[in-house]
Design an enzyme around this catalytic site. Structure first.
Site, PDB file in Angstrom:
ATOM      1  N   GLY A 168       0.827  -1.201   0.000  1.00  0.00           N
ATOM      2  CA  GLY A 168       0.000   0.000   0.000  1.00  0.00           C
ATOM      3  C   GLY A 168       0.865   1.256   0.000  1.00  0.00           C
ATOM      4  CB  CYS A 169       0.164   4.693  -1.162  1.00  0.00           C
ATOM      5  SG  CYS A 169      -1.498   4.903  -0.479  1.00  0.00           S
ATOM      6  CE1 TYR A 170      -1.630   8.227   3.651  1.00  0.00           C
ATOM      7  CE2 TYR A 170      -3.432   6.674   3.477  1.00  0.00           C
ATOM      8  CZ  TYR A 170      -2.969   7.970   3.458  1.00  0.00           C
ATOM      9  OH  TYR A 170      -3.848   9.011   3.262  1.00  0.00           O
TER      10      TYR A 170
END
Lengths: 344, 344, 344, 344
Positions: free
Chosen positions: A149-151
């Site tokens: 995921g990005c985070y």
């Protein structure tokens, strides 16, 4: 030329994959499928891609062409790849899932976060978490990669070396901010310019799905369970994630030790930049590129502050997926990867 | 206290009407209706109104309460008021329609623009176009007012005095730009921050519904048919319209004559500002206020350039409607009208 | 009508004071001074104020007119008021300083934060911290008020009641984000649209002047020294501050206790809004208004998350100053205060 | 590898040249000079370029290294290149000026627009206007190229083929809008986020320097003097220009003839896109790329509307300069040119 398939490339992750794959000298796009947009041309959805060679058309997901690919990307919603990628995997095709289906080594944590039962626990056990700076060798040999995921990408890169070196306590706060492209290409009232520009707010402060993914990764590097408090916020802009991380440094460790540990961990990484003291990395410094930039700060002894920025659609999604693809296909890792940001 | 009803106050025009009506010392909101949101509180749709006194709840449109109002606003889509306002009008209730149903004295032009047949031609014949600076006396005595469109307001105010004075040729170009709130509170992909911020484009360049409304008004003031070429554009921001107008000045007329004519026409208008030579009005100079600011320029003899700015939700919609309401109810015209812009 | 003076009204705080003072029914602006802009009209700097009555002109700071005022605002840089306000104070004139000169009861903390020696320690000892919801009675009787900083206002309002109730540990993290108007009306390259829009970054992560101000206030309410880790960030937008606060709840206290304590503390405050569970306050919900909205969240037992939003130029500066002025002059506290936000 | 010099690369044009030159496979940067920043590293000004190989440092403008270059770019203010480029030209070095010194074949028009006397009329007479799609062959053989302005590029590309085909009258209106990066990397209050975001206005409506440049080019293609009314506007965003053009079609010519003429003129141009009927080109469709997209519309017979978009820093400045460089050095025209836009 390796043959590439793309399932569900109608969101921003998909269009970023297309941008990079069309310029990539080592691969060709064999097929592109979409349940909802089958029969439509790519440029009818993304007119800005008009004019660059052959017109791609979305095929039905049942397309046989996928079976002729060397590697297939799933840029689909959660819980699609764990069903639809299995027949491809069983034929020996390599798969990168950009959703969360194969991001958790422990399917119980996955189930607690996403609900239901995992459809492919055996394949999940063979999946590698696609963060090349941390799992490069495993990715090289992988048939199945769960793209982070990005985070979690923005958070794990600065923290993993410090947790591995046992420098931090187990209670970590992650205050994260993302551009609106992180919410996808969705017709939602709360995302329109009249609502979401010139505006800022937290969301998911009672719990967000990326919290467990971050805790899962950090615990792996720490060797102990890490408690992550994770609060994302929506920025009135398009691309970019910044996370500000608050952690306690263990006794005897100084901020210089921390900075040194990060420099050493990433000494050979061309796209990880530990910025100098007093410098604050900006999201535009990574706009459109696969780079991550990290700053280190301190206000009180024992209390560490980190600031990490990535482009959520590139290092946070499609760029990282291409980096994984290159490793999995035995190509040069940086082939076709956008290195340089677009600024101003 | 006059009793006010509001039909369909779920869009931005509705919430702006609420903002002004709740602070207005001469009226009270008796009822608020919405087909889609009946039973919901205003603050569930507009949380930013939380905390200012009594909780309003959307009633069913069939609500009898409308019959007890002195004046009812229709902030509904086109073709609703021409059906649903008629019973109220027949009871003697005053009505202001913020859609286009009653903006055309000629229902044929209306039909050519909006399609179908007008449902209330007799009432239409009695309707007044609600641009107070141009039709103040007629509005004072009106039972039914068609509140002007945002682009027509910004365009007609600078041009009407010049056409009336026979200073301009009959071929006029209007290059208009609007903030995204002009597109309403709609879940549309093309309006989300990731698509519409940091972006700009024309739309409706082959023809937009506000073109005939503008031509209709300008022709009325000219006494001759005016051909209007009208191209709107979408700005990556929330509020504000700017129109740049290109017209030919008739022989013998100078730019000073034009400026003088505007100063004279609007000498007594507190909210029409003819800016000085070399000054360019900015949309933020009218943000949140009912003001219109106009600049006058020339590059070649005989070719006039005008720039006019308004807040599309205030002077372009709700603020103008309140101004009309005040006139129709015999109140002070400026009561409850936001005069001063919010800047920066 | 009370007579008001304004020293240094050329920044955004000054123009917001003007916006509110010009509409205020209980006061009149007697004089406005500026060293750099003396002789210029207000509208030459702020053209958006054009058209609303008498033209104000900036006088020299030496103007005698200040001596005839009932109350004088200093919207000047730090260390001006502690020099220039003293003669006015000695004549019995009331003073509100919007800089930091009179925000610290302890001038040693002030000196450690701002450098140098305080020029008016005696007057400083008599100054009241101008946060009306917390110090209303003291402000009513004050001759000199230090108007709080924007970040300290947004942070102290949610925390003071909880610290007073002894619910929290002494180690608090404040992750703050501000719109660009917080940086003032400054010709700085890093603030221009091409650099600062579509961008986000932390600043002052090694220490920012508002950190000690926050710690000073929180320690006062706690009765013990509070260690504050404070990291501000720059938002790509104009107005609004959001702070996300991370604190440890003491044993036995639940999140419901926290929410209850806030509801009780602010039960009678019309402009403090404790939003419901699961709701996240947005900066646009307070745009242009003097309101503060606060959300309460929890992800892990014992770990409290708060989100607080204000308009940095209103509750964070000029609006709060007018609220203080009203109290100091014996007027209705809410007279001339912008209550309702401008949204969308 | 051809050796490249860059004089004055401290603005946005300079940094865009660097972005493209550093990735360009056919050239190397030999030297980079700046009067104001000599001795500083490129990354101290542009931190986002950190981490991509060797550190470049700005040299003094007197640097001998320029004399060893094959081609030198002048990314300097107006009137620098016409002085400082001459010694280089006399040594046989090729020069591209990104300012206006060599954009006018007639130095009288230049003087009327920029003031003073041209310092190098003989070299000016040999200069070629660097719009490759229109002057490709001349650029191939040129030693000196005047790189076009951003607005003239966006305007001339759609109009030149139509004027050459004698389809239009001689009176043309150009309503232009530019992102704020067009104003350069300048510390100007009117460009800061708090002033220029969420805002829109015209500027230079009484006359702007790009007006004569546009008229000069259009007249050349028409064979008759063209009167251009040109009004630029400032957009609240970073990159992108859109121009909406209003012209009269000569009798007998239809909109289909116009569209056909554009398709034919640009049939072989990979980066000129004539969009389909009813489509409106968006600035983000060209963000970061060297592309120009053009739409054709009509509301009334005889009245043509064109909409043209480019990235002001790429096709409007640095990208076009690299295209010119490639032609002048005998390299592939598209080598190192950013083809694909970055969207969303």
């Amino acid at each position: 030329m390796k043959k590439i398939g793309l399932v569900g490339g109608t969101g921003y992750t998909g269009v970023e994959l297309l941008r990079m794959l069309q310029d990539h000298p080592g691969v060709e796009i064999l097929t592109l499928t979409s349940r909802s947009e089958a029969g439509k041309s790519v440029t009818s959805l993304y007119p800005w891609l008009t004019g660059y060679g052959a017109e791609l058309v979305f095929a039905e997901p049942s397309s046989n062409a996928l079976a002729n690919c060397d590697l297939v990307f799933f840029a689909t919603p959660n819980k699609i790849a764990m069903e639809e990628a299995i027949p491809l995997l069983e034929r020996g095709i390599q798969v990168i899932d950009l959703a969360a289906d194969f991001r958790f080594s422990d399917t119980d944590v996955w189930a607690a976060t996403y609900g239901g039962r995992h459809a492919a626990p055996t394949w999940n056990a063979r999946a590698v978490y696609g963060l090349p700076e941390l799992y490069r060798d495993a990715i090289r040999g992988a048939q199945l990669v769960g793209n982070p995921g990005c985070y979690p990408t923005a958070t794990t890169l600065p923290l993993a070396p410090l947790l591995k070196a046992n420098m931090l306590s187990t209670d970590i706060i992650v205050d994260a901010k993302s551009g609106a492209s992180g919410a996808g290409r969705s017709a939602r009232v709360d995302l329109i310019v009249a609502e979401a520009s010139d505006n800022f707010h937290a969301y998911g402060a009672d719990g967000h799905r990326h919290g467990p993914e971050i805790a899962h990764q950090l615990s792996r590097w720490s060797g102990q369970p890490i408690e992550v408090t994770f609060v994302p916020h929506l920025l009135p802009m398009i691309r970019g994630i910044e996370v500000t991380i608050y952690a306690s440094i263990k006794g005897g460790t100084t901020i210089d030790d921390v900075r040194q540990a990060l420099h050493e961990a990433y000494a050979d990484e061309p796209l990880i930049d530990i910025v100098g003291p007093g410098i604050h990395p900006e999201t535009r410094w990574v706009r459109g590129s696969n780079c991550c930039r990290i700053g280190v700060y301190q206000q009180h002894p024992g209390r560490l502050i980190l600031s990490s920025v990535i482009d959520n659609l590139v290092k946070g999604a499609a760029g990282q997926a291409i980096q994984n693809m290159n490793l999995m296909l035995g190509l040069d890792e940086w082939m076709g990867i956008p290195m340089r940001p677009l600024a101003p």
